[in-house]
Motif scaffolding. Structure first.
Motif, mmCIF file in Angstrom:
data_model
loop_
_atom_site.group_PDB
_atom_site.id
_atom_site.type_symbol
_atom_site.label_atom_id
_atom_site.label_comp_id
_atom_site.label_asym_id
_atom_site.label_seq_id
_atom_site.Cartn_x
_atom_site.Cartn_y
_atom_site.Cartn_z
ATOM 1 N N VAL A 142 0.827 -1.217 0.000
ATOM 2 C CA VAL A 142 0.000 0.000 0.000
ATOM 3 C C VAL A 142 0.861 1.267 0.000
ATOM 4 O O VAL A 142 0.388 2.352 0.293
ATOM 5 C CB VAL A 142 -0.984 0.021 1.193
ATOM 6 C CG1 VAL A 142 -1.924 -1.164 1.130
ATOM 7 C CG2 VAL A 142 -0.258 0.067 2.523
ATOM 8 N N ASP A 143 2.144 1.093 -0.313
ATOM 9 C CA ASP A 143 3.085 2.214 -0.396
ATOM 10 C C ASP A 143 3.274 2.940 0.931
ATOM 11 O O ASP A 143 3.635 4.119 0.957
ATOM 12 C CB ASP A 143 2.661 3.219 -1.476
ATOM 13 C CG ASP A 143 2.833 2.653 -2.875
ATOM 14 O OD1 ASP A 143 3.703 1.784 -3.043
ATOM 15 O OD2 ASP A 143 2.103 3.067 -3.780
ATOM 16 N N ALA A 144 3.031 2.252 2.055
ATOM 17 C CA ALA A 144 3.270 2.877 3.359
ATOM 18 C C ALA A 144 4.768 3.054 3.615
ATOM 19 O O ALA A 144 5.167 3.846 4.459
ATOM 20 C CB ALA A 144 2.648 2.035 4.480
ATOM 21 N N LEU A 145 5.592 2.315 2.856
ATOM 22 C CA LEU A 145 7.044 2.436 3.014
ATOM 23 C C LEU A 145 7.661 3.274 1.906
ATOM 24 O O LEU A 145 8.876 3.360 1.782
ATOM 25 C CB LEU A 145 7.693 1.042 3.029
ATOM 26 C CG LEU A 145 7.252 0.117 4.169
ATOM 27 C CD1 LEU A 145 7.934 -1.231 4.051
ATOM 28 C CD2 LEU A 145 7.545 0.748 5.519
ATOM 29 N N ALA A 146 6.807 3.906 1.096
ATOM 30 C CA ALA A 146 7.285 4.766 0.011
ATOM 31 C C ALA A 146 6.861 6.196 0.305
ATOM 32 O O ALA A 146 5.757 6.444 0.761
ATOM 33 C CB ALA A 146 6.710 4.305 -1.317
ATOM 34 N N ILE A 147 7.752 7.123 0.059
ATOM 35 C CA ILE A 147 7.458 8.525 0.336
ATOM 36 C C ILE A 147 7.857 9.370 -0.859
ATOM 37 O O ILE A 147 8.905 9.159 -1.460
ATOM 38 C CB ILE A 147 8.228 9.000 1.597
ATOM 39 C CG1 ILE A 147 7.520 8.480 2.854
ATOM 40 C CG2 ILE A 147 8.336 10.503 1.657
ATOM 41 C CD1 ILE A 147 8.137 8.923 4.138
ATOM 42 N N ASP A 148 6.992 10.306 -1.199
ATOM 43 C CA ASP A 148 7.322 11.288 -2.239
ATOM 44 C C ASP A 148 7.972 12.471 -1.526
ATOM 45 O O ASP A 148 7.287 13.253 -0.873
ATOM 46 C CB ASP A 148 6.041 11.735 -2.950
ATOM 47 C CG ASP A 148 6.299 12.806 -3.997
ATOM 48 O OD1 ASP A 148 7.445 13.304 -4.077
ATOM 49 O OD2 ASP A 148 5.367 13.147 -4.726
ATOM 50 N N PRO A 149 9.310 12.602 -1.618
ATOM 51 C CA PRO A 149 10.005 13.624 -0.842
ATOM 52 C C PRO A 149 9.478 15.040 -1.061
ATOM 53 O O PRO A 149 9.383 15.822 -0.113
ATOM 54 C CB PRO A 149 11.459 13.506 -1.311
ATOM 55 C CG PRO A 149 11.571 12.136 -1.869
ATOM 56 C CD PRO A 149 10.218 11.813 -2.440
ATOM 57 N N ASP A 150 9.123 15.380 -2.288
ATOM 58 C CA ASP A 150 8.699 16.752 -2.564
ATOM 59 C C ASP A 150 7.400 17.105 -1.841
ATOM 60 O O ASP A 150 7.234 18.201 -1.327
ATOM 61 C CB ASP A 150 8.504 16.951 -4.081
ATOM 62 C CG ASP A 150 9.813 16.804 -4.828
ATOM 63 O OD1 ASP A 150 10.865 17.054 -4.220
ATOM 64 O OD2 ASP A 150 9.788 16.434 -6.006
ATOM 65 N N VAL A 151 6.485 16.152 -1.788
ATOM 66 C CA VAL A 151 5.178 16.420 -1.197
ATOM 67 C C VAL A 151 5.187 16.183 0.310
ATOM 68 O O VAL A 151 4.608 16.934 1.085
ATOM 69 C CB VAL A 151 4.102 15.517 -1.853
ATOM 70 C CG1 VAL A 151 2.752 15.696 -1.174
ATOM 71 C CG2 VAL A 151 4.013 15.801 -3.336
ATOM 72 N N THR A 152 5.857 15.147 0.727
ATOM 73 C CA THR A 152 5.694 14.653 2.082
ATOM 74 C C THR A 152 6.564 15.326 3.129
ATOM 75 O O THR A 152 6.176 15.378 4.290
ATOM 76 C CB THR A 152 5.967 13.129 2.105
ATOM 77 O OG1 THR A 152 5.213 12.517 1.067
ATOM 78 C CG2 THR A 152 5.556 12.512 3.421
ATOM 79 N N MET A 153 7.727 15.830 2.778
ATOM 80 C CA MET A 153 8.646 16.340 3.790
ATOM 81 C C MET A 153 8.023 17.429 4.658
ATOM 82 O O MET A 153 8.092 17.377 5.889
ATOM 83 C CB MET A 153 9.935 16.849 3.136
ATOM 84 C CG MET A 153 10.923 17.459 4.130
ATOM 85 S SD MET A 153 11.341 16.392 5.532
ATOM 86 C CE MET A 153 12.389 15.196 4.762
ATOM 87 N N LYS A 154 7.388 18.412 4.045
ATOM 88 C CA LYS A 154 6.796 19.501 4.837
ATOM 89 C C LYS A 154 5.666 18.986 5.724
ATOM 90 O O LYS A 154 5.543 19.380 6.877
ATOM 91 C CB LYS A 154 6.260 20.606 3.919
ATOM 92 C CG LYS A 154 7.349 21.432 3.272
ATOM 93 C CD LYS A 154 6.739 22.540 2.424
ATOM 94 C CE LYS A 154 7.806 23.403 1.798
ATOM 95 N NZ LYS A 154 7.230 24.468 0.949
ATOM 96 N N ILE A 155 4.857 18.094 5.177
ATOM 97 C CA ILE A 155 3.737 17.547 5.945
ATOM 98 C C ILE A 155 4.252 16.689 7.091
ATOM 99 O O ILE A 155 3.785 16.795 8.231
ATOM 100 C CB ILE A 155 2.802 16.732 5.030
ATOM 101 C CG1 ILE A 155 2.173 17.647 3.980
ATOM 102 C CG2 ILE A 155 1.716 16.022 5.841
ATOM 103 C CD1 ILE A 155 1.413 16.921 2.899
ATOM 104 N N ALA A 156 5.230 15.832 6.810
ATOM 105 C CA ALA A 156 5.786 14.961 7.849
ATOM 106 C C ALA A 156 6.492 15.782 8.924
ATOM 107 O O ALA A 156 6.375 15.486 10.116
ATOM 108 C CB ALA A 156 6.752 13.953 7.227
ATOM 109 N N THR A 157 7.204 16.817 8.520
ATOM 110 C CA THR A 157 7.878 17.688 9.483
ATOM 111 C C THR A 157 6.848 18.342 10.397
ATOM 112 O O THR A 157 7.032 18.423 11.623
ATOM 113 C CB THR A 157 8.699 18.765 8.753
ATOM 114 O OG1 THR A 157 9.677 18.116 7.922
ATOM 115 C CG2 THR A 157 9.406 19.687 9.733
#
Length: 197
Positions: A97-112
């Motif tokens: 389910v792509d839980a181990l895949a991250i789109d760095p451009d989109v996700t970094m700000k949200i994850a931070t």
């Protein structure tokens, strides 16, 4: 009736997506805690009451997909052959389910934002507890434990540990500026928990 229902669902989904997009823009621009529900509603052109028709809390805007993703992980886990061990099956399901895949451009700000905001962190943990409830029955079967045997802590411990490993890997990924591979970090976390070097 079916066409009307479908049209209503599409309209509701479009409104949900628009409010989410507006809110995420505000969160990323001025900070999660600095953004109010009233501001989100006003910017989206809806009332505060309408906001609560779509979201239970402000945190749900950021983490709304996390609950539904748990259902996807459960479905993926049930597709993994029963001969596969619990840890390996959980990894396969998370990967599916792509839980181990991250789109760095989109996700970094949200994850931070998520790892740096206590209310988002606690809401995330709450949703992951729901994952635990969803995934434990499958792991119980893989361990050969009867459904009505609730005395064995092993299924809960394995699922909770796997989720904690995913969370720990995500936090390290954020601290490292997204340079590392999330799946590799998850595997390292699991190896540490399982006592493997």
């Amino acid at each position: 009736m079916g066409v009307e229902t479908s049209l209503w669902q599409r309209s509701r989904q479009a409104a949900y997506d628009e409010i989410t997009s507006i809110a995420m823009g505000l969160f990323l621009d001025q900070g999660f805690e600095q953004t109010t529900i009233d501001q989100i509603a006003s910017t989206a052109g809806i009332s505060r009451r309408s906001f609560f028709r779509y979201f239970g809390t402000k945190e749900d805007i950021v983490l709304g997909d996390l609950a539904s993703q748990g259902e996807l992980v459960r479905a993926a886990l049930e597709e993994v052959p029963s001969t596969v061990g619990p840890w390996e099956a959980l990894r396969e399901a998370l990967h599916a389910v792509d839980a181990l895949a991250i789109d760095p451009d989109v996700t970094m700000k949200i994850a931070t934002m998520m790892y740096g905001t206590p209310s988002l962190r606690s809401r995330s943990i709450e949703k992951h507890l729901h994952w635990q409830t969803l995934l434990m029955p499958d792991i119980r079967r893989r361990l050969g434990i009867a459904e009505d045997d609730l005395a064995d802590p092993a299924p809960g411990a394995i699922v909770a540990s796997a989720i904690a490993c995913l969370d720990a890997a995500g936090e390290v990924w954020v601290r490292g500026g997204g340079r590392d591979d999330l799946a590799t970090l998850y595997d390292r976390a699991v190896s540490a928990v399982r006592g493997r070097s």
